[in-house]
Design a protein around this motif. Structure first.
Motif, PDB file in Angstrom:
ATOM      1  N   LEU A 258       0.833  -1.202   0.000  1.00 51.10           N
ATOM      2  CA  LEU A 258       0.000   0.000   0.000  1.00 51.10           C
ATOM      3  C   LEU A 258       0.874   1.261   0.000  1.00 51.10           C
ATOM      4  N   GLY A 259       1.955   1.249   0.791  1.00 46.76           N
ATOM      5  CA  GLY A 259       2.888   2.369   0.802  1.00 46.76           C
ATOM      6  C   GLY A 259       3.587   2.535  -0.534  1.00 46.76           C
ATOM      7  N   THR A 260       3.943   1.427  -1.168  1.00 42.92           N
ATOM      8  CA  THR A 260       4.581   1.461  -2.490  1.00 42.92           C
ATOM      9  C   THR A 260       3.632   2.093  -3.508  1.00 42.92           C
ATOM     10  N   LEU A 261       2.375   1.712  -3.449  1.00 46.36           N
ATOM     11  CA  LEU A 261       1.366   2.277  -4.347  1.00 46.36           C
ATOM     12  C   LEU A 261       1.194   3.775  -4.089  1.00 46.36           C
ATOM     13  N   ALA A 262       1.108   4.178  -2.820  1.00 44.93           N
ATOM     14  CA  ALA A 262       0.957   5.589  -2.463  1.00 44.93           C
ATOM     15  C   ALA A 262       2.153   6.407  -2.960  1.00 44.93           C
ATOM     16  N   GLU A 263       3.347   5.841  -2.847  1.00 49.37           N
ATOM     17  CA  GLU A 263       4.559   6.537  -3.305  1.00 49.37           C
ATOM     18  C   GLU A 263       4.469   6.796  -4.801  1.00 49.37           C
ATOM     19  N   LYS A 264       4.039   5.810  -5.551  1.00 46.46           N
ATOM     20  CA  LYS A 264       3.931   5.946  -7.008  1.00 46.46           C
ATOM     21  C   LYS A 264       2.787   6.879  -7.411  1.00 46.46           C
ATOM     22  N   LEU A 265       1.674   6.819  -6.688  1.00 42.82           N
ATOM     23  CA  LEU A 265       0.502   7.609  -7.071  1.00 42.82           C
ATOM     24  C   LEU A 265       0.603   9.081  -6.697  1.00 42.82           C
ATOM     25  N   PHE A 266       1.156   9.387  -5.495  1.00 44.53           N
ATOM     26  CA  PHE A 266       1.163  10.801  -5.113  1.00 44.53           C
ATOM     27  C   PHE A 266       2.338  11.249  -4.260  1.00 44.53           C
ATOM     28  N   VAL A 267       2.951  10.414  -3.477  1.00 45.77           N
ATOM     29  CA  VAL A 267       3.993  10.892  -2.557  1.00 45.77           C
ATOM     30  C   VAL A 267       5.201  11.441  -3.315  1.00 45.77           C
ATOM     31  N   ALA A 268       5.710  10.694  -4.301  1.00 45.86           N
ATOM     32  CA  ALA A 268       6.879  11.159  -5.053  1.00 45.86           C
ATOM     33  C   ALA A 268       6.575  12.491  -5.735  1.00 45.86           C
ATOM     34  N   ARG A 269       5.388  12.595  -6.348  1.00 45.49           N
ATOM     35  CA  ARG A 269       5.006  13.832  -7.033  1.00 45.49           C
ATOM     36  C   ARG A 269       4.873  14.988  -6.045  1.00 45.49           C
ATOM     37  N   GLN A 270       4.290  14.701  -4.878  1.00 42.33           N
ATOM     38  CA  GLN A 270       4.120  15.758  -3.884  1.00 42.33           C
ATOM     39  C   GLN A 270       5.480  16.260  -3.384  1.00 42.33           C
ATOM     40  N   LEU A 271       6.410  15.346  -3.141  1.00 42.31           N
ATOM     41  CA  LEU A 271       7.751  15.768  -2.718  1.00 42.31           C
ATOM     42  C   LEU A 271       8.426  16.592  -3.806  1.00 42.31           C
ATOM     43  N   GLU A 272       8.286  16.183  -5.060  1.00 42.70           N
ATOM     44  CA  GLU A 272       8.830  16.967  -6.181  1.00 42.70           C
ATOM     45  C   GLU A 272       8.238  18.375  -6.174  1.00 42.70           C
ATOM     46  N   ASP A 273       6.923  18.465  -5.995  1.00 44.27           N
ATOM     47  CA  ASP A 273       6.245  19.763  -5.979  1.00 44.27           C
ATOM     48  C   ASP A 273       6.719  20.624  -4.804  1.00 44.27           C
ATOM     49  N   ILE A 274       6.886  20.019  -3.647  1.00 40.30           N
ATOM     50  CA  ILE A 274       7.343  20.767  -2.464  1.00 40.30           C
ATOM     51  C   ILE A 274       8.736  21.334  -2.707  1.00 40.30           C
ATOM     52  N   PHE A 275       9.640  20.522  -3.249  1.00 37.06           N
ATOM     53  CA  PHE A 275      10.999  21.009  -3.495  1.00 37.06           C
ATOM     54  C   PHE A 275      11.045  22.007  -4.648  1.00 37.06           C
ATOM     55  N   ALA A 276      10.163  21.889  -5.629  1.00 37.17           N
ATOM     56  CA  ALA A 276      10.068  22.890  -6.702  1.00 37.17           C
ATOM     57  C   ALA A 276       9.571  24.215  -6.121  1.00 37.17           C
ATOM     58  N   PHE A 277       8.566  24.151  -5.248  1.00 36.73           N
ATOM     59  CA  PHE A 277       8.075  25.357  -4.577  1.00 36.73           C
ATOM     60  C   PHE A 277       9.191  25.993  -3.752  1.00 36.73           C
ATOM     61  N   ARG A 278       9.908  25.162  -3.023  1.00 32.09           N
ATOM     62  CA  ARG A 278      10.999  25.630  -2.176  1.00 32.09           C
ATOM     63  C   ARG A 278      12.042  26.374  -3.020  1.00 32.09           C
ATOM     64  N   ARG A 279      12.393  25.808  -4.176  1.00 30.50           N
ATOM     65  CA  ARG A 279      13.369  26.449  -5.071  1.00 30.50           C
ATOM     66  C   ARG A 279      12.896  27.852  -5.464  1.00 30.50           C
TER      67      ARG A 279
END
Length: 156
Positions: free
Chosen positions: A123-144
């Motif tokens: 379930l965690g693997t699925l969540a990572e693929k569906l939204f967690v990785a993208r959300q972290l990318e978005d957070i670090f893009a915002f931070r930049r």
């Protein structure tokens, strides 16, 4: 066992090493460089100087406005060079975030290295693929973008 993921981001900032360290080693400044939708709020009192063993507590709302309490500990500090925060309680099975600072011509090279692992197996693997990785990318893009607005940018 769920995979351990790695996220690395580097940014060149036209400020002194002292100014960079002063800003980024103060956890309360995270609120300025975190997307508003996260409703990030530090609940622990501010301290004058970061130190190994410092515990920081906060509340975030990463998904559907649901509040999550998070606790991290500053586990390593080398003044002006790097610090590490590790999750003690929160949404990840593993969260290890290194913050590195290096004086370069015209400013500072700042590097974030995050190792993270989600709980809940498949379930965690699925969540990572569906939204967690993208959300972290978005957070670090915002931070930049937020850091560039605050301090400017050096050509990379």
């Amino acid at each position: 066992m769920a995979a351990i993921h790695r996220l690395e981001r580097t940014q060149l900032i036209p400020i002194s090493l002292e100014k960079a360290w002063d800003f980024f080693s103060r956890p309360h400044n995270l609120e300025q460089i975190t997307p508003a939708y996260m409703r990030f709020h530090i609940t622990s009192p501010p301290v004058a100087h970061m130190y190994a063993g410092e515990v920081i507590t906060y509340v975030i709302h990463p998904l559907l406005g649901i509040p999550l309490r998070w606790m991290t500990e500053i586990t390593h500090v080398q003044e002006g060079r790097y610090f590490v925060d590790e999750q003690k309680k929160g949404p990840y099975a593993l969260w290890h975030h290194q913050h590195h600072f290096e004086q370069v011509p015209g400013g500072v090279k700042m590097t974030d290295i995050v190792h993270y692992q989600l709980p809940l197996g498949l379930l965690g693997t699925l969540a990572e693929k569906l939204f967690v990785a993208r959300q972290l990318e978005d957070i670090f893009a915002f931070r930049r973008k937020a850091i560039t607005q605050l301090f400017g940018s050096l050509q990379e």
